[in-house]
Design an enzyme around this catalytic site. Structure first.
Site, PDB file in Angstrom:
ATOM      1  N   CYS A 115     -25.568 -65.040 -17.151  1.00  0.00           N
ATOM      2  CA  CYS A 115     -26.310 -63.842 -17.913  1.00  0.00           C
ATOM      3  C   CYS A 115     -27.823 -64.202 -18.330  1.00  0.00           C
ATOM      4  O   CYS A 115     -28.338 -63.196 -18.620  1.00  0.00           O
ATOM      5  CB  CYS A 115     -25.473 -63.667 -19.162  1.00  0.00           C
ATOM      6  SG  CYS A 115     -23.705 -63.297 -19.010  1.00  0.00           S
ATOM      7  N   HIS A 252     -30.006 -58.940 -23.228  1.00  0.00           N
ATOM      8  CA  HIS A 252     -28.758 -59.335 -22.687  1.00  0.00           C
ATOM      9  C   HIS A 252     -27.883 -58.552 -23.646  1.00  0.00           C
ATOM     10  O   HIS A 252     -27.657 -58.525 -24.576  1.00  0.00           O
ATOM     11  CB  HIS A 252     -28.549 -60.643 -22.553  1.00  0.00           C
ATOM     12  CG  HIS A 252     -27.060 -60.716 -21.864  1.00  0.00           C
ATOM     13  ND1 HIS A 252     -26.516 -60.150 -20.698  1.00  0.00           N
ATOM     14  CD2 HIS A 252     -26.290 -61.732 -22.273  1.00  0.00           C
ATOM     15  CE1 HIS A 252     -25.440 -60.379 -20.539  1.00  0.00           C
ATOM     16  NE2 HIS A 252     -25.016 -61.244 -21.310  1.00  0.00           N
ATOM     17  N   ASN A 282     -20.971 -55.781 -20.319  1.00  0.00           N
ATOM     18  CA  ASN A 282     -21.905 -56.839 -19.834  1.00  0.00           C
ATOM     19  C   ASN A 282     -22.025 -57.040 -18.449  1.00  0.00           C
ATOM     20  O   ASN A 282     -20.894 -57.521 -17.698  1.00  0.00           O
ATOM     21  CB  ASN A 282     -21.219 -58.074 -20.521  1.00  0.00           C
ATOM     22  CG  ASN A 282     -22.008 -59.424 -20.305  1.00  0.00           C
ATOM     23  OD1 ASN A 282     -22.850 -59.599 -19.495  1.00  0.00           O
ATOM     24  ND2 ASN A 282     -21.557 -60.535 -20.972  1.00  0.00           N
TER      25      ASN A 282
HETATM   26  O1  UT7 Z   1     -22.563 -62.761 -21.755  1.00  0.00           O
HETATM   27  C1  UT7 Z   1     -22.316 -64.086 -21.767  1.00  0.00           C
HETATM   28  C2  UT7 Z   1     -22.096 -64.556 -23.235  1.00  0.00           C
HETATM   29  N1  UT7 Z   1     -20.772 -63.811 -23.721  1.00  0.00           N
HETATM   30  C3  UT7 Z   1     -20.718 -63.612 -25.085  1.00  0.00           C
HETATM   31  O2  UT7 Z   1     -21.827 -63.507 -25.541  1.00  0.00           O
HETATM   32  C4  UT7 Z   1     -19.526 -63.059 -25.579  1.00  0.00           C
HETATM   33  C5  UT7 Z   1     -19.522 -63.653 -26.926  1.00  0.00           C
HETATM   34  N2  UT7 Z   1     -18.372 -63.321 -27.672  1.00  0.00           N
HETATM   35  C6  UT7 Z   1     -17.900 -61.951 -28.126  1.00  0.00           C
HETATM   36  O3  UT7 Z   1     -18.353 -61.141 -27.698  1.00  0.00           O
HETATM   37  C7  UT7 Z   1     -16.443 -62.151 -28.841  1.00  0.00           C
HETATM   38  O4  UT7 Z   1     -16.314 -63.344 -29.326  1.00  0.00           O
HETATM   39  C8  UT7 Z   1     -15.218 -61.476 -28.120  1.00  0.00           C
HETATM   40  C9  UT7 Z   1     -15.622 -59.755 -28.234  1.00  0.00           C
HETATM   41  C10 UT7 Z   1     -15.111 -62.053 -26.885  1.00  0.00           C
HETATM   42  C11 UT7 Z   1     -14.088 -61.474 -29.035  1.00  0.00           C
HETATM   43  O5  UT7 Z   1     -14.247 -61.049 -30.396  1.00  0.00           O
HETATM   44  P1  UT7 Z   1     -13.855 -61.945 -31.613  1.00  0.00           P
HETATM   45  O6  UT7 Z   1     -14.161 -61.195 -32.773  1.00  0.00           O
HETATM   46  O7  UT7 Z   1     -14.606 -63.331 -31.692  1.00  0.00           O
HETATM   47  O8  UT7 Z   1     -12.267 -61.875 -31.386  1.00  0.00           O
HETATM   48  P2  UT7 Z   1     -11.331 -63.107 -31.150  1.00  0.00           P
HETATM   49  O9  UT7 Z   1     -11.594 -63.795 -29.632  1.00  0.00           O
HETATM   50  O10 UT7 Z   1     -11.382 -64.098 -32.479  1.00  0.00           O
HETATM   51  O11 UT7 Z   1     -10.027 -62.777 -31.316  1.00  0.00           O
HETATM   52  C12 UT7 Z   1      -9.456 -61.962 -32.082  1.00  0.00           C
HETATM   53  C13 UT7 Z   1      -8.130 -61.542 -31.991  1.00  0.00           C
HETATM   54  C14 UT7 Z   1      -6.945 -62.560 -31.403  1.00  0.00           C
HETATM   55  O12 UT7 Z   1      -5.967 -62.107 -31.851  1.00  0.00           O
HETATM   56  P3  UT7 Z   1      -5.153 -63.153 -33.043  1.00  0.00           P
HETATM   57  O13 UT7 Z   1      -5.232 -64.476 -32.460  1.00  0.00           O
HETATM   58  O14 UT7 Z   1      -6.118 -62.912 -34.310  1.00  0.00           O
HETATM   59  O15 UT7 Z   1      -3.786 -62.496 -33.202  1.00  0.00           O
HETATM   60  C15 UT7 Z   1      -7.178 -62.220 -29.992  1.00  0.00           C
HETATM   61  O16 UT7 Z   1      -5.998 -62.335 -29.301  1.00  0.00           O
HETATM   62  O17 UT7 Z   1      -8.286 -60.188 -31.010  1.00  0.00           O
HETATM   63  C16 UT7 Z   1      -7.201 -60.575 -30.006  1.00  0.00           C
HETATM   64  N3  UT7 Z   1      -7.813 -60.098 -28.813  1.00  0.00           N
HETATM   65  C17 UT7 Z   1      -7.797 -58.665 -28.260  1.00  0.00           C
HETATM   66  N4  UT7 Z   1      -6.974 -57.679 -28.986  1.00  0.00           N
HETATM   67  C18 UT7 Z   1      -7.245 -56.467 -28.478  1.00  0.00           C
HETATM   68  C19 UT7 Z   1      -8.555 -60.441 -27.885  1.00  0.00           C
HETATM   69  N5  UT7 Z   1      -9.097 -59.660 -27.001  1.00  0.00           N
HETATM   70  C20 UT7 Z   1      -8.324 -58.498 -27.334  1.00  0.00           C
HETATM   71  C21 UT7 Z   1      -8.475 -57.183 -26.610  1.00  0.00           C
HETATM   72  N6  UT7 Z   1      -7.851 -56.392 -27.324  1.00  0.00           N
HETATM   73  N7  UT7 Z   1      -9.131 -56.889 -25.568  1.00  0.00           N
END
Ligand code: UT7
Length: 325
Positions: A115, A252, A282
């Site tokens: 990225c 980005h 992204n």
């Molecule tokens: O470009 C390269 C760099 N990449 C990035 O910068 C990405 C950085 N990270 C992020 O943008 C965020 O961490 C995410 C958008 C990927 C995830 O957001 P988050 O607030 O960190 O969520 P999480 O991973 O902690 O997940 C929270 C909950 C989980 O469920 P439980 O364990 O709380 O029951 C996940 O299983 O959300 C769930 N979850 C989803 N739910 C619905 C994860 N993906 C999804 C989804 N739809 N697509």
């Protein structure tokens, strides 16, 4: 003191025709439009058609950038494509783009910094120009990330899209002050110890497959805000400029919450952040030039504006550029 600056002459963008909404994804994986919008700001993404390759996207964006610059392929002597989704393992996607643009001299190669790829590639091009090794450079960020997504992993497949953006840079003499047009400073970093937080689980010498994106999202998020804020401050310190001098931040586009968090940390007015993550998702190395082109095309970015470009991605890699348009 007179110095050579790499001045922007034109930019171009290309997005595949097919748009996939969050609702459409919710039919395939266990997710909702509400979750995706609230956690990322993404509303849709463009996905390349079957048979549409990274080079096709790159060529379309490059043609638009050359047209804006009033140049042809043969006027370019350095062509750099930033991509993690090349057409083939080798030769470089850049070589294919070079031939398609009718660029019969000079040199072309790929840069792989995921990225952060466009920031790394532009920084490399800047070094060629300021050292006198190239007069005009074409830098392209192009990706078909849809091809390396596990469409059953809701944690990653909702986040990415396909696209390409291009920038033409030309050597111009400047005064050596921060009032010059062109690239004023660039700062690159990587930390290979964080490799396992974001990677693709395949490759030529490991599985002989392309693999799929694997990410520990929360961890990546945490590092992103800190690293980006640091590398922006580094660029400002190097030039003696202040956050208030920045006309536009072109970041980005990974997640709206990362953009908001970084802006807060740096005390930059959120209205100055160019945001395309809602429409493009992204697009990895393509995201910065796509955002740049969007803001040039709609008239927000004007000649003389101070732009701050920044990105962070797998590796980890991260970097920033200050560029007076
Ligand atoms: O470009 C390269 C760099 N990449 C990035 O910068 C990405 C950085 N990270 C992020 O943008 C965020 O961490 C995410 C958008 C990927 C995830 O957001 P988050 O607030 O960190 O969520 P999480 O991973 O902690 O997940 C929270 C909950 C989980 O469920 P439980 O364990 O709380 O029951 C996940 O299983 O959300 C769930 N979850 C989803 N739910 C619905 C994860 N993906 C999804 C989804 N739809 N697509």
């Amino acid at each position: 003191m007179n110095v050579i600056r790499a001045v922007a002459r034109g930019c171009g963008a290309y997005l595949p025709e097919r748009i996939v909404s969050n609702d459409e994804l919710a039919e395939k994986v266990d997710t909702t439009d509400q979750w995706i919008v609230e956690r990322t700001g993404i509303r849709q993404r463009h996905i390349a058609a079957e048979g549409e390759l990274t080079s096709d996207l790159a060529i379309a964006a490059a043609r638009e950038a050359l047209a804006m610059a009033g140049l042809e392929g043969n006027d370019i002597d350095a062509l750099i494509v930033a991509t993690s989704t090349p057409d083939l393992t080798f030769p470089a996607t850049a070589a294919k783009v070079q031939a398609a643009l009718g660029m019969n001299g000079g040199f072309a190669f790929d840069v792989q910094a995921v990225c952060s790829g466009f920031i790394f590639a532009t920084s490399v091009a800047n070094n060629f120009i300021t050292s006198g090794q190239a007069k005009r450079a074409l830098v392209i960020g192009a990706e078909t990330f849809s091809r390396i997504l596990d469409w059953e992993d809701r944690g990653t497949c909702v986040l990415f899209g396909d696209g390409a953006g291009a920038l033409v840079l030309e050597a111009v003499e400047g005064d050596g002050t921060a009032a010059d047009r062109g690239i004023l400073t660039s700062h690159l970093h990587s930390d290979g110890r964080l490799h396992d937080l974001l990677y693709v689980d395949g490759g030529v010498s490991t599985t002989q497959t392309a693999g799929y994106v694997r990410m520990q999202g929360k961890e990546v998020f945490r590092h992103a805000v800190t690293n980006l804020a640091n590398v922006v401050n580094e660029a400002l310190d190097a030039t003696g400029l202040k956050a208030d001098d920045i006309a536009w931040v072109v970041p980005h586009q990974a997640n709206k919450r990362i953009l908001d968090g970084t802006a807060r940390k740096l005390k930059i007015d959120p209205a100055k952040i160019i945001m395309t993550v809602d429409r493009h998702a992204n697009t990895s190395a393509a995201s910065v030039p796509l955002a740049l082109c969007a803001a040039v095309a709609d008239g927000r970015i004007k000649e003389g504006d101070l732009l701050l470009l920044e990105a962070m991605g797998a590796g980890f890699t991260w970097g920033s550029l200050l560029l007076r348009w």
